[in-house]
Scaffold this motif. Structure first.
Motif, PDB file in Angstrom:
ATOM      1  N   LEU A 184       0.766  -1.071  -0.133  1.00  0.00           N
ATOM      2  CA  LEU A 184       0.023  -0.044   0.098  1.00  0.00           C
ATOM      3  C   LEU A 184       0.854   1.336  -0.008  1.00  0.00           C
ATOM      4  O   LEU A 184       0.502   2.368  -0.620  1.00  0.00           O
ATOM      5  N   LEU A 185       2.051   1.233   0.750  1.00  0.00           N
ATOM      6  CA  LEU A 185       2.959   2.414   0.646  1.00  0.00           C
ATOM      7  C   LEU A 185       3.785   2.361  -0.350  1.00  0.00           C
ATOM      8  O   LEU A 185       4.475   3.554  -0.816  1.00  0.00           O
ATOM      9  N   SER A 186       3.829   1.563  -1.404  1.00  0.00           N
ATOM     10  CA  SER A 186       4.811   1.765  -2.561  1.00  0.00           C
ATOM     11  C   SER A 186       4.325   2.829  -3.376  1.00  0.00           C
ATOM     12  O   SER A 186       5.433   3.270  -3.977  1.00  0.00           O
ATOM     13  N   ASP A 187       3.309   3.412  -3.428  1.00  0.00           N
ATOM     14  CA  ASP A 187       3.309   4.579  -4.494  1.00  0.00           C
ATOM     15  C   ASP A 187       3.738   5.987  -3.932  1.00  0.00           C
ATOM     16  O   ASP A 187       4.333   6.670  -4.405  1.00  0.00           O
ATOM     17  N   SER A 188       3.499   5.982  -2.568  1.00  0.00           N
ATOM     18  CA  SER A 188       3.755   7.261  -1.923  1.00  0.00           C
ATOM     19  C   SER A 188       5.185   7.412  -1.375  1.00  0.00           C
ATOM     20  O   SER A 188       5.823   8.408  -1.236  1.00  0.00           O
ATOM     21  N   HIS A 189       5.566   6.158  -0.505  1.00  0.00           N
ATOM     22  CA  HIS A 189       6.806   6.373   0.188  1.00  0.00           C
ATOM     23  C   HIS A 189       7.641   4.862  -0.086  1.00  0.00           C
ATOM     24  O   HIS A 189       7.566   3.970   0.608  1.00  0.00           O
ATOM     25  N   ALA A 190       8.133   5.158  -1.247  1.00  0.00           N
ATOM     26  CA  ALA A 190       9.062   3.954  -1.740  1.00  0.00           C
ATOM     27  C   ALA A 190      10.051   3.413  -0.910  1.00  0.00           C
ATOM     28  O   ALA A 190      10.155   2.185  -0.579  1.00  0.00           O
ATOM     29  N   ASP A 191      10.705   4.332  -0.172  1.00  0.00           N
ATOM     30  CA  ASP A 191      11.846   3.706   0.889  1.00  0.00           C
ATOM     31  C   ASP A 191      11.235   3.043   2.130  1.00  0.00           C
ATOM     32  O   ASP A 191      11.877   2.053   2.392  1.00  0.00           O
ATOM     33  N   LEU A 192      10.383   3.690   2.578  1.00  0.00           N
ATOM     34  CA  LEU A 192       9.651   3.201   3.734  1.00  0.00           C
ATOM     35  C   LEU A 192       8.913   1.812   3.316  1.00  0.00           C
ATOM     36  O   LEU A 192       8.825   0.674   3.986  1.00  0.00           O
ATOM     37  N   ALA A 193       8.314   1.562   1.920  1.00  0.00           N
ATOM     38  CA  ALA A 193       7.850   0.418   1.547  1.00  0.00           C
ATOM     39  C   ALA A 193       8.820  -0.719   1.270  1.00  0.00           C
ATOM     40  O   ALA A 193       8.449  -1.662   1.644  1.00  0.00           O
ATOM     41  N   LEU A 194       9.866  -0.303   0.829  1.00  0.00           N
ATOM     42  CA  LEU A 194      11.060  -1.160   0.536  1.00  0.00           C
ATOM     43  C   LEU A 194      11.442  -1.861   2.226  1.00  0.00           C
ATOM     44  O   LEU A 194      11.529  -3.042   2.093  1.00  0.00           O
TER      45      LEU A 194
END
Length: 146
Positions: free
Chosen positions: A42-52
């Motif tokens: 869910l976070l991959s679009d807005s916060h790529a570093d946090l999503a990773l």
């Protein structure tokens, strides 16, 4: 509270309680991994570093049952022995899990057992403590009480 001993005057634990708590934590890690991985998606679009980062943690948790079963298998006899002697507090769970993780680190050729062994057994201790607290709180009174 003594971190090495079981709190209060609890009865010795039954082996079924130890086994079900180990299975609960073992399966719970995978379920938590699925939740964290979906959160990362869910976070991959807005916060790529946090999503990773969250995705990596989720994958480690998701696949941890593939490796952690051997740690629980080794820990259960020691836990049972310690619990029968009222010497299985959260500190002892942390020490036991870290020691087993240190033994399994060169065997599994990864550093994860060293860092995850202690917290997994502390989580198991928390499950046991919660179950035992509920069991003693809702237990019927002794037969000789008025």
């Amino acid at each position: 509270m003594n971190f090495l001993r079981w709190p209060g005057e609890a009865k010795p634990l039954h082996w079924v309680t130890l086994l079900t708590s180990a299975v609960t934590v073992w399966v719970g890690a995978a379920v938590l991994g699925i939740v964290v991985a979906q959160f990362a998606r869910l976070l991959s679009d807005s916060h790529a570093d946090l999503a990773l980062m969250a995705g990596g943690i989720g994958l480690v948790l998701l696949f941890s049952p593939l490796y952690s079963w051997i740690g629980f298998l080794i820990a259960l006899p020691f836990e049972y022995w310690l619990a029968r002697r009222q010497f299985f507090g959260w500190g002892m769970a942390l020490l036991l899990g870290t020691a087993i993780g240190a033994v399994l680190t060169p065997i599994l050729d990864t550093i994860l057992p060293l860092f995850m062994g202690g917290p997994m057994l502390v989580l198991q201790w928390l499950v046991i403590a919660t179950v035992e607290r509920g069991r003693t709180r809702f237990a019927p009174p002794p037969a000789d009480s008025p």
